[in-house]
Design an enzyme around this catalytic site. Structure first.
Site, PDB file in Angstrom:
ATOM      1  CB  SER A 137      50.754  18.378  47.183  1.00  0.00           C
ATOM      2  OG  SER A 137      52.114  17.629  46.637  1.00  0.00           O
ATOM      3  CE1 TYR A 151      52.776  22.629  44.198  1.00  0.00           C
ATOM      4  CE2 TYR A 151      53.771  20.835  44.888  1.00  0.00           C
ATOM      5  CZ  TYR A 151      52.797  21.425  44.467  1.00  0.00           C
ATOM      6  OH  TYR A 151      51.633  20.830  43.924  1.00  0.00           O
TER       7      TYR A 151
END
Length: 235
Positions: A137, A151
């Site tokens: 990501s 995250y």
């Protein structure tokens, strides 16, 4: 629809979102696909069991990792590509998150793909120019807010895992690439302002890039691909 060929890809989290888009893209271009998902009722219309099968896989249940790899080899004869797509999100900060939240995020996003790679590795080595694709990501490359920090920590670890796999496969020509998308129009982007939603990267966009990487020859080793719905100054 292309003529089926012998290439077999395992795709985790392939029942919905980006994972499903990758499965559908590969099927349309002749791949055979082993889908790992908690929802084994997922179906792919127009493709029979010779092209796609769905197996029970839960990143929080270690035994399903080994079982899925074994079932794939049994039913498809080998593994040419492994796509680590399954993952979970957190809105906790690294300061406030309880240990249980940290452990679960690392278990699902980092440790499970690491173990899956170990299980599949002998079969990847036996394939002709195998591929590993890791869904990282942009969060693993920059932190934008406290609520995204835990995250981001997990995705930074995933990104390092991808580079580690890439180096482990250097001599055997098992290539590994990390895809690093930003917001994608899936249920994980819930909360994105309405005016931005239509501009977001689509799952099909990521799937096209994923297939391109999986079909590159070993002579084109791509380490990572940042993907964003907007032009970011960092990239």
């Amino acid at each position: 629809m292309d003529t089926p060929h012998s290439k077999v890809a395992m795709v985790s989290g392939g029942a919905r979102g980006i994972g499903r888009a990758i499965v559908e893209e590969l099927l349309r271009h002749g791949w055979r696909v082993s889908v790992g998902a908690r929802n084994t009722a997922a179906s792919f219309e127009g493709f029979g069991p010779d092209r796609v099968r769905v197996y029970r896989f839960d990143a929080e249940q270690k035994q399903t990792e080994a079982d899925w790899v074994a079932a794939t080899v049994r039913d498809f004869g080998g593994i040419d590509a492994l796509v680590h797509n399954a993952g979970i999100i957190s809105t906790q900060s690294v300061v406030e998150a309880p240990d249980e939240e940290v452990d679960r995020l690392l278990e699902v996003n980092v440790k499970s793909p690491l173990r899956l790679t170990r299980h599949a590795w002998p079969h990847l080595l036996a394939a002709d120019e195998a591929k590993v694709l890791v869904m990282a990501s942009l969060a693993g490359k920059r932190v934008r807010a406290p609520g995204a920090s835990l995250y981001a920590l997990s995705k930074a670890a995933v990104l390092s895992l991808a580079h580690g796999i890439r180096h482990c496969g250097a001599e055997s020509r098992v290539r590994c690439t990390a895809l690093c998308p930003g917001f994608v129009a899936t249920d994980m982007a819930v909360g994105v302002p309405t005016e931005q939603w239509e501009k977001l990267t689509r799952p099909e966009d990521v799937a096209r890039i994923a297939r391109t990487v999986l079909e590159l020859p070993a002579s084109a080793s791509v380490a990572e691909i940042p993907i964003s719905w907007q032009v970011e100054p960092q990239f």
